[in-house]
Design an enzyme around this catalytic site. Structure first.
Site, PDB file in Angstrom:
ATOM      1  N   SER A   1       0.849  -1.204   0.000  1.00  0.00           N
ATOM      2  CA  SER A   1       0.000   0.000   0.000  1.00  0.00           C
ATOM      3  C   SER A   1       0.873   1.238   0.000  1.00  0.00           C
ATOM      4  O   SER A   1       1.947   1.245   0.624  1.00  0.00           O
ATOM      5  CB  SER A   1      -0.874   0.000   1.252  1.00  0.00           C
ATOM      6  OG  SER A   1      -1.526   1.243   1.378  1.00  0.00           O
TER       7      SER A   1
ATOM      8  N   TYR B   1      -0.072  -0.824  10.304  1.00  0.00           N
ATOM      9  CA  TYR B   1      -0.397  -1.077   8.895  1.00  0.00           C
ATOM     10  C   TYR B   1       0.763  -0.668   7.989  1.00  0.00           C
ATOM     11  O   TYR B   1       1.175  -1.416   7.102  1.00  0.00           O
ATOM     12  CB  TYR B   1      -1.660  -0.299   8.552  1.00  0.00           C
ATOM     13  CG  TYR B   1      -2.241  -0.565   7.189  1.00  0.00           C
ATOM     14  CD1 TYR B   1      -3.053  -1.671   6.959  1.00  0.00           C
ATOM     15  CD2 TYR B   1      -2.008   0.311   6.131  1.00  0.00           C
ATOM     16  CE1 TYR B   1      -3.616  -1.903   5.704  1.00  0.00           C
ATOM     17  CE2 TYR B   1      -2.568   0.092   4.877  1.00  0.00           C
ATOM     18  CZ  TYR B   1      -3.370  -1.016   4.675  1.00  0.00           C
ATOM     19  OH  TYR B   1      -3.925  -1.243   3.430  1.00  0.00           O
TER      20      TYR B   1
ATOM     21  N   LYS C   1       2.951  -3.117   5.659  1.00  0.00           N
ATOM     22  CA  LYS C   1       2.901  -2.971   4.201  1.00  0.00           C
ATOM     23  C   LYS C   1       4.286  -2.687   3.605  1.00  0.00           C
ATOM     24  O   LYS C   1       4.577  -3.113   2.482  1.00  0.00           O
ATOM     25  CB  LYS C   1       1.913  -1.874   3.804  1.00  0.00           C
ATOM     26  CG  LYS C   1       0.442  -2.264   4.018  1.00  0.00           C
ATOM     27  CD  LYS C   1       0.059  -3.527   3.270  1.00  0.00           C
ATOM     28  CE  LYS C   1      -1.434  -3.689   3.069  1.00  0.00           C
ATOM     29  NZ  LYS C   1      -1.774  -5.019   2.482  1.00  0.00           N
TER      30      LYS C   1
HETATM   31  P1  NAI Z   1     -11.752  -5.691   2.145  1.00  0.00           P
HETATM   32  O1  NAI Z   1     -11.961  -5.522   3.599  1.00  0.00           O
HETATM   33  O2  NAI Z   1     -12.875  -5.377   1.234  1.00  0.00           O
HETATM   34  O3  NAI Z   1     -11.269  -7.176   1.833  1.00  0.00           O
HETATM   35  C1  NAI Z   1     -10.331  -7.852   2.622  1.00  0.00           C
HETATM   36  C2  NAI Z   1     -10.772  -9.300   2.769  1.00  0.00           C
HETATM   37  O4  NAI Z   1      -9.770  -9.983   3.560  1.00  0.00           O
HETATM   38  C3  NAI Z   1     -12.102  -9.447   3.518  1.00  0.00           C
HETATM   39  O5  NAI Z   1     -13.007 -10.208   2.728  1.00  0.00           O
HETATM   40  C4  NAI Z   1     -11.721 -10.146   4.811  1.00  0.00           C
HETATM   41  O6  NAI Z   1     -12.717 -11.063   5.287  1.00  0.00           O
HETATM   42  C5  NAI Z   1     -10.454 -10.888   4.426  1.00  0.00           C
HETATM   43  N1  NAI Z   1      -9.611 -11.202   5.593  1.00  0.00           N
HETATM   44  C6  NAI Z   1      -9.339 -10.405   6.655  1.00  0.00           C
HETATM   45  N2  NAI Z   1      -8.535 -11.050   7.534  1.00  0.00           N
HETATM   46  C7  NAI Z   1      -8.293 -12.272   6.998  1.00  0.00           C
HETATM   47  C8  NAI Z   1      -7.533 -13.377   7.428  1.00  0.00           C
HETATM   48  N3  NAI Z   1      -6.864 -13.370   8.586  1.00  0.00           N
HETATM   49  N4  NAI Z   1      -7.473 -14.492   6.653  1.00  0.00           N
HETATM   50  C9  NAI Z   1      -8.183 -14.538   5.468  1.00  0.00           C
HETATM   51  N5  NAI Z   1      -8.946 -13.517   5.030  1.00  0.00           N
HETATM   52  C10 NAI Z   1      -8.986 -12.383   5.768  1.00  0.00           C
HETATM   53  O7  NAI Z   1     -10.485  -4.794   1.776  1.00  0.00           O
HETATM   54  P2  NAI Z   1      -9.772  -4.412   0.396  1.00  0.00           P
HETATM   55  O8  NAI Z   1      -9.752  -2.950   0.300  1.00  0.00           O
HETATM   56  O9  NAI Z   1     -10.311  -5.221  -0.699  1.00  0.00           O
HETATM   57  O10 NAI Z   1      -8.268  -4.860   0.721  1.00  0.00           O
HETATM   58  C11 NAI Z   1      -7.566  -5.895   0.055  1.00  0.00           C
HETATM   59  C12 NAI Z   1      -6.092  -5.678   0.243  1.00  0.00           C
HETATM   60  O11 NAI Z   1      -5.691  -4.480  -0.420  1.00  0.00           O
HETATM   61  C13 NAI Z   1      -5.663  -5.516   1.712  1.00  0.00           C
HETATM   62  O12 NAI Z   1      -4.425  -6.158   1.902  1.00  0.00           O
HETATM   63  C14 NAI Z   1      -5.526  -4.017   1.855  1.00  0.00           C
HETATM   64  O13 NAI Z   1      -4.648  -3.683   2.907  1.00  0.00           O
HETATM   65  C15 NAI Z   1      -4.972  -3.656   0.496  1.00  0.00           C
HETATM   66  N6  NAI Z   1      -5.133  -2.269   0.104  1.00  0.00           N
HETATM   67  C16 NAI Z   1      -6.375  -1.765  -0.226  1.00  0.00           C
HETATM   68  C17 NAI Z   1      -6.487  -0.452  -0.634  1.00  0.00           C
HETATM   69  C18 NAI Z   1      -7.781   0.109  -1.118  1.00  0.00           C
HETATM   70  O14 NAI Z   1      -7.763   1.231  -1.673  1.00  0.00           O
HETATM   71  N7  NAI Z   1      -8.887  -0.569  -0.937  1.00  0.00           N
HETATM   72  C19 NAI Z   1      -5.330   0.453  -0.652  1.00  0.00           C
HETATM   73  C20 NAI Z   1      -4.087  -0.171  -0.325  1.00  0.00           C
HETATM   74  C21 NAI Z   1      -4.013  -1.490   0.046  1.00  0.00           C
END
Ligand code: NAI
Length: 313
Positions: A152, A164, A168
Site C-alpha cells: 500500500s 499497517y 505494508k
Molecule cells: P476488504 O476488507 O474489502 O477485503 C479484505 C478481505 O480480507 C475481507 O473479505 C476479509 O474477510 C479478508 N480477511 C481479513 N482477515 C483475513 C484473514 N486473517 N485471513 C483470510 N482472510 C482475511 O479490503 P480491500 O480494500 O479489498 O483490501 C484488500 C487488500 O488491499 C488488503 O491487503 C488491503 O490492505 C490492500 N489495500 C487496499 C487499498 C484500497 O484502496 N482498498 C489500498 C491499499 C491497500
C-alpha cells in the site's frame, strides 16, 4: 479467444470481498481454477463467516468457472499451510498465489495496544509469509509459479496506522527477496499498491484524516489524483484485477521483484528507492557543520507532513 490461464490453479487470499473478489473472478474468467480463501472477518479483523468465500465461489461457478472455498486465517502458520493444501487436494497443483487478505485497525502510536499491533502484523506480513512459504515448496519443485503481493502507498505514512504501514513496507522487502530466492526456479514475485473503493478505503475516519491534511496543504500517502470520496468511488475494486491476471500469465515471465501502483485505469511502476541528494566529507561530520550545512543542502525545502500545532483547549 483462448483463455490465458487454462490449466492453471490460483489461490487468492481474502477473496470474499473487495479487491480479492475481483481478482478471483478475473483469474477464473481467464480459465484458472481458483481457491477462494476468506476468513469472513470485519474490516478490523474481528469475527469470521464462511458466507463471503461461498458467495464468490458461487459467482465463479455461475460464470462457468471452477472454484472452491477455504475459510482459514492467513494469520497462522497452519492456516497458510491449509490454504495451499486446499489447492493441491482439490486441483492437484498451484500456479498462482495472490496474497491479498487485509485488515485495518488504527490507533495513534502512543495509544496502540500490543493486540492492535500484533493482529495487523499477523494478517498482512505474517499472512504473506505463511501462504508464500508452502506455495514456494511446490513452485520450486515444478520450476514455475507466480506470486502477487499486496502492499500500500500507506506504507509511506498514514496517521494512526503504524502497524499497517510497517506491515505494508515489510511486504515490499519480503517481495524483493522472495523474487531473488525463487527467480532461478522460473517463479516471479511482484507487489501491488492498489487504490480502490472498498469498505477499507471508504472508512469515514480515514477520509477525515486525509481531508484535514490536504486542507493544511500537507503531503499525504493518498494518491494525489484521488482528491475526494467521489473520485475514489469511480475506482471500483474490480479495476485492480487485470494487472494481477497479466502478472500471472506466461507473458509476464520476466517481470520480477517489481512494485506496481494500480487504481482505476492507471497502472504505474515504482522507481526503486534512491538517494535523492547527498553531502560527502572524507571523515566524520561535526554537529556544527551539519547544523550549518543541512538546511542549505539535502534538507532544503523539506516539508514536515505533521507540523506542531498549539495545544487544544
Ligand atoms: P476488504 O476488507 O474489502 O477485503 C479484505 C478481505 O480480507 C475481507 O473479505 C476479509 O474477510 C479478508 N480477511 C481479513 N482477515 C483475513 C484473514 N486473517 N485471513 C483470510 N482472510 C482475511 O479490503 P480491500 O480494500 O479489498 O483490501 C484488500 C487488500 O488491499 C488488503 O491487503 C488491503 O490492505 C490492500 N489495500 C487496499 C487499498 C484500497 O484502496 N482498498 C489500498 C491499499 C491497500
Amino acid at each position: 479467444m483462448p483463455k490465458r490461464l487454462e490449466g492453471k490453479v490460483a489461490v487468492v487470499t481474502g477473496a470474499g470481498g473487495g479487491i480479492g473478489r475481483g481478482e478471483a473472478l478475473a483469474l477464473a474468467a481467464e480459465g484458472a481454477k481458483v481457491v477462494v480463501n476468506d476468513l469472513g472477518a470485519a474490516g478490523d479483523g474481528a469475527g469470521s463467516s464462511s458466507a463471503p468465500a461461498d458467495d464468490v465461489v458461487q459467482e465463479i461457478k455461475k460464470q462457468g468457472g471452477e472454484a472452491v472455498a477455504n475459510y482459514d486465517s492467513v494469520a497462522t502458520s497452519e492456516g497458510g499451510e491449509n490454504i495451499i493444501k486446499t489447492a493441491i487436494d482439490n486441483f492437484g497443483r498451484i500456479d498462482i498465489l495472490v496474497n491479498n487478505a487485509g485488515i485495518f485497525r488504527d490507533h495513534m502510536i502512543y495509544n496502540m495496544t500490543d493486540e492492535e499491533w500484533d493482529i495487523v502484523m499477523k494478517v498482512h506480513l505474517y499472512g504473506h509469509f505463511y501462504c508464500t512459504r508452502p506455495a514456494c515448496v511446490h513452485f520450486r519443485q515444478q520450476r514455475s509459479g507466480r506470486i502477487i503481493n499486496t502492499s500500500s502507498t500507506a506504507g509511506l505514512g498514514i496517521p494512526g496506522g503504524t502497524n499497517y504501514s510497517a506491515a505494508k513496507e515489510g511486504v515490499l522487502g519480503f517481495t524483493k527477496t522472495v523474487a531473488l530466492d525463487m527467480g532461478r526456479y522460473g517463479v516471479t514475485c511482484n507487489a501491488i499498491c492498489p487504490g480502490a473503493a472498498t469498505r477499507l478505503s471508504l472508512a469515514p475516519e480515514l477520509w477525515a484524516q486525509w481531508e484535514r491534511m490536504r486542507a493544511q496543504g500537507l503531503p499525504t500517502a493518498m494518491r494525489p489524483d484521488i482528491v475526494s470520496l467521489e473520485e475514489l468511488k469511480k475506482r471500483p475494486p474490480e479495476m485492480v484485477a487485470p494487472l494481477i491476471v497479466y502478472l500471472a500469465t506466461d507473458e509476464a515471465a520476466n517481470i520480477n521483484g517489481c512494485t506496481f501502483s494500480v487504481s482505476g485505469g492507471e497502472i504505474g511502476i515504482f522507481r526503486e528507492r534512491d538517494i535523492r541528494g547527498m553531502i560527502y566529507k572524507d571523515g566524520s561530520w561535526t554537529l556544527d557543520e551539519l547544523i550549518a550545512l543541512m538546511p542549505k543542502s539535502i534538507a532544503k525545502g523539506l516539508i514536515n507532513p505533521a507540523p506542531a500545532e498549539p495545544p487544544k483547549g
